[in-house]
Design a protein around this motif. Structure first.
Motif, short mmCIF file in Angstrom:
data_model
loop_
_atom_site.label_atom_id
_atom_site.label_comp_id
_atom_site.label_asym_id
_atom_site.label_seq_id
_atom_site.Cartn_x
_atom_site.Cartn_y
_atom_site.Cartn_z
N GLY A 1 85.53 17.23 33.89
CA GLY A 1 85.88 18.65 34.83
C GLY A 1 84.96 18.62 35.79
N ALA A 2 84.17 17.68 36.46
CA ALA A 2 83.95 17.94 37.60
C ALA A 2 85.24 17.94 38.59
N ASP A 3 86.04 17.29 37.86
CA ASP A 3 87.42 17.18 38.83
C ASP A 3 88.98 18.00 38.64
N VAL A 4 88.25 18.71 37.79
CA VAL A 4 90.16 19.50 36.83
C VAL A 4 89.02 20.89 36.67
N ASP A 5 89.93 21.71 36.82
CA ASP A 5 89.67 23.53 37.16
C ASP A 5 90.47 24.07 36.50
N LEU A 6 92.22 22.76 36.16
CA LEU A 6 93.32 23.81 35.50
C LEU A 6 93.46 23.44 34.26
N TRP A 7 93.16 23.47 33.14
CA TRP A 7 93.74 23.28 31.76
C TRP A 7 94.60 24.15 31.15
N VAL A 8 95.73 22.92 30.38
CA VAL A 8 96.83 23.47 29.09
C VAL A 8 96.23 23.01 28.12
N THR A 9 95.80 24.11 27.23
CA THR A 9 95.69 23.37 25.55
C THR A 9 96.98 22.27 24.92
N LEU A 10 97.83 23.48 24.72
CA LEU A 10 98.67 22.85 24.33
C LEU A 10 100.39 23.30 25.13
N ASN A 11 100.96 21.89 24.97
CA ASN A 11 102.89 22.46 25.38
C ASN A 11 103.08 22.98 23.89
N GLU A 12 104.23 24.23 24.88
CA GLU A 12 105.38 24.08 24.38
C GLU A 12 104.57 23.88 22.70
N PRO A 13 103.89 25.07 22.10
CA PRO A 13 103.77 25.12 21.17
C PRO A 13 104.93 25.31 20.06
N MET A 14 105.78 26.83 20.63
CA MET A 14 106.87 27.42 19.77
C MET A 14 108.19 25.71 19.08
N VAL A 15 108.10 25.19 20.80
CA VAL A 15 108.90 23.71 20.22
C VAL A 15 108.50 22.77 19.16
N LEU A 16 107.12 22.70 19.56
CA LEU A 16 106.18 21.64 18.61
C LEU A 16 106.77 22.33 17.30
N LEU A 17 106.72 23.82 17.18
CA LEU A 17 106.92 24.61 15.57
C LEU A 17 108.40 23.89 14.90
N LEU A 18 108.93 23.96 16.27
CA LEU A 18 110.99 24.02 15.85
C LEU A 18 111.01 22.72 15.60
N ALA A 19 110.72 21.74 16.38
CA ALA A 19 111.18 20.40 16.54
C ALA A 19 110.74 20.00 15.36
N GLY A 20 109.18 19.98 15.36
CA GLY A 20 108.61 18.65 13.78
C GLY A 20 108.68 19.96 12.67
N TYR A 21 108.45 21.22 12.32
CA TYR A 21 108.60 21.17 11.38
C TYR A 21 109.70 22.50 10.64
N LEU A 22 110.55 22.91 11.05
CA LEU A 22 112.20 23.56 11.25
C LEU A 22 113.32 22.32 11.41
N VAL A 23 113.27 21.48 11.44
CA VAL A 23 114.34 21.10 12.13
C VAL A 23 114.01 19.21 12.37
N GLY A 24 112.99 19.13 12.22
CA GLY A 24 112.29 17.39 11.72
C GLY A 24 113.21 16.58 12.41
N ARG A 25 112.83 17.25 14.58
CA ARG A 25 113.59 16.50 15.21
C ARG A 25 112.19 15.63 15.62
N HIS A 26 111.12 15.97 16.28
CA HIS A 26 109.87 15.11 16.62
C HIS A 26 109.00 15.69 14.65
N PRO A 27 108.08 14.47 14.90
CA PRO A 27 106.71 13.99 14.07
C PRO A 27 106.49 15.59 13.79
N PRO A 28 106.19 16.01 12.78
CA PRO A 28 106.12 15.27 11.05
C PRO A 28 107.30 15.19 10.83
N GLY A 29 108.96 15.37 11.32
CA GLY A 29 109.67 15.41 10.90
C GLY A 29 110.01 16.07 9.52
N ILE A 30 109.92 17.93 9.62
CA ILE A 30 109.43 18.41 8.51
C ILE A 30 111.13 19.05 8.92
#
Ligand code: IFM
Length: 554
Positions: free
Chosen positions: A241-270
């Motif tokens: 925190g002493a060096d960083v003020d700008l934060w991103v918690t999650l990158n592209e959460p809906m892509v994570l959903l699509l790729a990981g949980y709908l089409v299974g191209r990312h972990p967990p491959g569902i």
């Protein structure tokens, strides 16, 4: 209403060229079903003679006048108080550039047969872990003053017991190396934006090799996810925190959903199966995890690193894209496009900005599970992080459950626009569409957290950069409050399930050379010239060749 996850979300960066976003929805029977139980095609069905042609773009092109100079762009220089006037940067993600992120779900995924095109593995990749000093020099040499990076959870906590210990026991070498990277950036006057979760998790949190029933209870499918993200954010916020003020918690959460949980191209491959509640749970947990991490970062990061009076500014990096009906005359396509736009672009942002959670994504807040102005969610974005790449044409006649086994279906070329090495349409006008709509809805300052092009031969990047920055300049001149632009990406890297073929870098990486040499691309030279000239000039645009033929990665 049918729960929203039955409709596919818009193609991700990963899957943009694979998926015709489709939406069976309630409003009509399937294309092969006449509605009266016969197989007569519907008027909207994608048959060549249906009187509803594909390939006739009626989406708004909204190209600004690329024949004239753009309005001025802000400089990356310092204001009187020492703050940068604007953040001009490049974005990366740890797993894609560092190499050697062995304790992660992605590392394990890459070792599994058939997961990555061409059998590529991230291995040492561009080896940013070793060459970070040089990379920070290259960033500055490109005229930039900001760097978006991620800190990898799996590197700092390769073992669960160390993460859960009190006090936590990080891997000291990894922690020291991240400190070095942060120091290298700060020493050069580079402003940092740090992502906490960019698709990658420790393997003890999400193991893609586990049996399906176990994978369905791990990672963001687990109701423990918000608490784990809170703990991770608290750790990173206190350490950096002493060096960083700008934060991103999650990158592209809906892509994570699509790729990981709908089409299974990312972990967990569902791969989604109709009626499965899991994707809904994942969305809920992503939203709650973001909110928990937001609160933790604000509590942990109390040092104002850049002197602007704010110690922490927190958001997500949301992948936004315009969605239009595939067939200009199809009401069903247009309806599906509007619904998918709501789901892909706005459901999550509505939740973290307004506290309105449309639990089944049907567009209203009246169903059980929907929440209005939830105090645990509202106001959890200090700015909007927008990743922009392309558009999606939506085929409303094909339900997702039929699409998934048959992926890929191809629509990207049907726009008639130039396209990238990943076959994504190049659509600078869509950049304006998403900036404008995000600004209209939320009135929060914007950082463009990603924008870039897969271009291995240099046929595309120069013009791509110039046209998108022309659009950005016009949007800002029209009053949209943009504070930073981060190009994706600094140097070529590991592009998830597509392996190393797509090259998004402003610098080209020679993977054959022992020290992974980087070479400037034309795109970098164009970016530097635009920053030097303070606008996109008509002269530059006239000099740049038209988009050339892409090389192809698959
Ligand atoms: O490489 C990815 C990045 O990790 C997330 N956004 C899109 C990029 C290009 O696909």
């Amino acid at each position: 209403m049918r729960p929203w996850f039955i409709a596919p979300v818009a193609p991700s960066a990963v899957l943009a060229s694979l998926l015709v976003a489709a939406c069976g929805g309630d409003e009509g029977p399937r294309a092969t079903d006449g509605g009266d139980g016969t197989d007569a095609p519907q008027p909207d069905a994608p048959t060549p003679d249906a009187g509803c042609p594909t390939g006739t773009p009626d989406y708004p092109l909204l190209y600004p006048d690329f024949g004239a100079d753009s309005p001025p762009l802000p400089s990356g220089g310092r204001l009187d108080g020492g703050l940068p006037a604007f953040l001009w940067g490049a974005a990366t993600a740890g797993h894609q550039v560092e190499g050697g992120n062995r304790a992660s779900d992605w590392w394990a995924w890459e070792q599994m047969e058939g997961r990555i095109t061409g059998g590529d593995r991230s291995d040492d990749g561009p080896d940013h872990w070793t060459h970070y000093e040089r990379d920070m020099d290259l960033l500055v040499a490109g005229g930039m003053n900001a760097y978006r990076m991620s800190i990898e959870w799996a590197r700092l906590f390769p073992r669960r017991e160390d993460f859960e210990a009190d006090p936590m026991r990080p891997d000291v070498e990894a922690l020291a190396r991240y400190r070095d990277i942060v120091r290298a950036a700060r020493a050069r006057g580079i402003t940092l934006m740090v992502t906490l979760h960019h698709f990658v998790s420790p393997i003890w949190w999400l193991d893609p090799r586990a049996p399906l029933d176990e994978r369905r209870a791990m990672g963001f499918a687990s109701d423990r996810a918000p608490e784990d993200l809170r703990r991770w954010a608290d750790f990173v916020g206190r350490q950096f925190g002493a060096d960083v003020d700008l934060w991103v918690t999650l990158n592209e959460p809906m892509v994570l959903l699509l790729a990981g949980y709908l089409v299974g191209r990312h972990p967990p491959g569902i791969v989604y199966e109709p009626g499965d509640e899991l994707p809904l749970r994942v969305v809920r947990n992503l939203i709650r995890a973001h909110a928990a991490a937001y609160d933790a970062l604000h509590a942990a990061d109390t040092v104002d690193a850049d002197g602007d009076g704010r110690a922490a500014l927190v958001s997500v990096a949301q992948h936004l894209r315009p969605l239009y009906g595939l067939r200009p005359c199809s009401v069903r396509d247009a309806t599906a496009a509007r619904r998918l736009e709501h789901l892909n672009n706005w459901v999550l942002l509505d939740a973290i900005v307004r506290g309105d959670l449309d639990g089944n994504g049907d567009g209203d807040l009246d169903d059980p599970g929907d929440v209005r102005a939830d105090p645990a969610l509202v106001g959890r974005a200090d700015y909007l992080g927008i990743n922009y790449y392309s558009l999606t044409l939506v085929d409303g006649s094909v339900p997702l459950s039929d699409l998934i086994p048959g992926l890929p279906l191809e629509t990207e070329r049907r726009t008639g626009l130039a396209h990238t090495d990943l076959e994504w349409s190049i659509y600078p006008g869509g950049f304006r569409v998403v900036l404008e709509e995000a600004w209209r809805r939320y009135r929060l300052p914007i950082h463009v957290t990603e924008n870039g092009v897969a271009d291995a031969t240099g046929a595309l990047r120069g013009r791509f950069v110039a046209e998108h920055l022309h659009v950005l300049a016009r949007a800002m001149a029209d009053g949209i409050d943009v504070r930073g632009y981060f190009h994706w990406t600094l140097m070529d890297n590991f592009e998830w399930s597509e392996g190393f073929c797509p090259r998004f870098g402003l610098y080209r990486v020679n993977y054959e050379s022992p020290d992974r040499t980087r070479t400037e691309t034309d795109g970098l030279r164009v970016l530097r010239r635009i920053l030097g000239e303070g606008r996109v000039t008509a002269t530059l645009l006239a000099e740049l060749p038209p988009y050339g033929a892409p090389s192809v990665c698959r």
